[in-house]
Scaffold this active site. Structure first.
Site, short mmCIF file in Angstrom:
data_model
loop_
_atom_site.label_atom_id
_atom_site.label_comp_id
_atom_site.label_asym_id
_atom_site.label_seq_id
_atom_site.Cartn_x
_atom_site.Cartn_y
_atom_site.Cartn_z
N SER A 69 2.37 -3.73 -1.73
CA SER A 69 2.25 -2.35 -2.17
C SER A 69 3.11 -2.15 -3.42
CB SER A 69 2.71 -1.40 -1.07
OG SER A 69 4.11 -1.51 -0.89
N LYS A 70 3.10 -0.96 -3.92
CA LYS A 70 3.81 -0.64 -5.17
C LYS A 70 5.27 -1.11 -5.15
CE LYS A 70 0.18 2.06 -5.86
NZ LYS A 70 -0.54 1.27 -4.84
#
Length: 472
Positions: free
Chosen positions: A238-239
RNA sequence: GGUCCCAUCGUCUAGUGGCCUAGGACGUCGGCCUCUCACGCCGAAAACACGGGUUCGAGUCCCGUUGGGACCA
């Protein structure tokens, strides 16, 4: 045997990240390997989160990676009437039904079931009511109450689910938009997809999809659920795991073939082989050698692989790829030495194009800025004579060649009694400002007399000044 | 919480019952090479999660435990 038809169906809700790219790669590679077709489909039914910018970003990333498609791009948002016709078909056949249970009612039932320790699936209130279509009605799929549904997965083997665990799921919302599981199946059927390679986060959706295929009397595709790519903390990418978009790697100076090589090898293997060209990948990729456990994304290994691909790349192609990085550093490429010759001195030492552009700094700087420590250590009066001698010999040499340069150095060494190291370091500082650089003959050859001589002159003046200052 | 998946060096992996004294790669450490720094080369440390079976023999098959992950809620 029908030709293989694979697909990649991204949701345009953000950039293409490395995990998605790997999935695309597996499908693309398999299609190319087997002479089949590869379809691109944009799953944009979530209009609130889908953007045109994201669609463009995905195209951009795929293009950079060199992943081309034979069919599409299709957009789900433009296929609503197709989904509707299939919904009608299931409705007419009694394999689906309208349901008017409100979200509040469902939530309440869920609470009760949870409290009683029971299953939280839809209880089938509307299943046999034969409700007509109304504005707030959703359409549910009539899941067989008994039996099992099993996925014959080429990577994980058979996975079996109890039908009663699945329940009557929604296939069309009240606003007429089909749910994910339904749209996917209709698309895959109508696009002739017969091989589905996707992340194993989709495993639990698969039995629902299989049930729809069966209700429609359609042949099932071959499924291959590949394990996820994990971040360094072993959770789904994820980010917060940092730069994970494909184009970020392009901007950091990675070669597309390096990213491809790395991503494919993460979860797939071919004996002990680590380095693959894109052609080799197409030739050797197979579903049999896909691994079944999740892998951690390791930037270090990607970097090492990028280094290997840079070393193997054609310098002429590298020139085109490196140019923007040099321009970003503010250099006038055309005013500098021959770009391919520059690359030949750096392509065995730089790990990214960005590093290479940085390492090439001294080729473009008009006036070299001496690193203070380097100047202090090497540009000292003791080498003044040697540098002058070198300058004179070089002037006499005229045109440079690595061989000629070496001869000049040998001559200077003989006259001064200095070893090469003693002379090379001051010259290096004079020419590059630093103590580390490619080989001294190489860089002089690339720089040419018109750049080397003034730089030497300047270093000599620098030392003379220094000596004069010391005398006072 | 329910369902499902997974489990070999720190990481990616080879391994499909005897070829395993568990191989390769990245990273780490040491050395060599050398005009510097890299490259390159050589070498080292480093793993079959645990417990039961099955078998003449298990990293490889079965069961359980533990751990991790995904999806749904």
């Amino acid at each position: 045997m029908d030709p293989v038809v694979t697909r990649f169906p991204p949701s345009p809700t953000g950039y293409l990240h490395v995990g998605g790219a790997r999935t695309a790669l597996f499908n693309w590679l398999y299609a190319r390997h087997s002479g089949g077709r590869f379809v691109l489909r944009i799953e944009d039914t979530d209009t609130a989160r889908s953007t045109q910018a994201a669609v463009d970003a995905i195209f951009e990333a795929l293009e950079w990676l060199g992943i081309d498609w034979d069919d599409g791009p299709y957009y789900q948002s433009r296929r609503l009437d197709i989904y509707q016709s299939y919904i009608d078909r299931l409705l007419a056949a009694g394999q689906a039904y309208y349901c008017t249970c409100t979200p509040e009612e469902l939530a309440e039932k869920r609470q009760k079931a949870l409290a009683a320790g029971l299953d939280v699936r839809y209880d089938g209130t509307c299943r046999e009511r034969g409700l007509p279509r109304t504005p707030d009605a959703v359409v549910r799929f009539k899941t067989p109450p008994d039996g099992t549904t099993t996925i014959h997965d080429v990577v994980k083997g058979d996975i079996t689910f109890e039908n009663r665990e699945i329940g009557d799921f929604v296939i069309q919302r009240s606003d007429g938009v089909p749910t994910y599981n339904f749209a996917v199946v209709i698309d895959d059927i109508t696009m002739g997809i017969n091989t589905i390679i996707r992340g194993d986060d989709h495993v639990s959706n698969t039995p629902k999809q299989i049930l729809i295929y069966q209700a429609l009397g359609e042949e099932l595709p071959v499924y291959g659920h590949v394990p996820m790519v994990l971040g360094q903390d072993r959770t789904k990418l994820s980010k917060r795991h940092g730069a994970m978009s494909v184009t970020a790697y392009r901007d950091m100076g990675y070669l597309p073939e390096a990213l491809i090589n790395y991503l494919v090898r993460l979860g797939w293997s071919c004996g002990d082989q680590e380095f693959f060209t894109r052609e080799e990948l197409i030739e050797k990729f197979s579903l049999e050698n896909l691994g079944k456990s999740a892998g951690v994304f390791d930037p270090e290994k990607l970097l090492a692989l990028n280094f290997d691909h840079i070393k193997a790349a054609d310098p002429a192609r590298l020139a085109g790829l490196l140019r923007p990085f040099l321009e970003q550093e503010g250099y006038d490429v055309d005013a500098g030495p021959d770009l391919e010759k520059i690359i030949a001195t750096l392509n065995q030492r730089s790990k990214t194009l960005k590093d290479m552009a940085r390492d090439a700094a001294f080729y473009y700087q008009g006036e070299i800025e001496f690193d203070p420590a380097a100047a202090k250590k090497f540009l000292r009066p003791a080498v003044l004579e040697a540098l002058r001698l070198l300058r004179d010999e070089l002037q006499r040499l005229g045109e440079f060649s690595e061989k000629g340069l070496e001869g000049v150095f040998v001559a200077v060494m003989e006259k001064t009694g200095f070893k090469l190291g003693k002379i090379a370091q001051p010259v290096r500082v004079a020419l590059t400002g630093k103590t580390a650089s490619p080989g001294i003959f190489e860089i002089m050859d690339v720089l040419g007399p018109q750049r080397v001589l003034p730089r030497l002159e300047r270093a000599i003046a620098f030392i003379e000044q220094r000596a004069a200052a010391a005398d006072k």
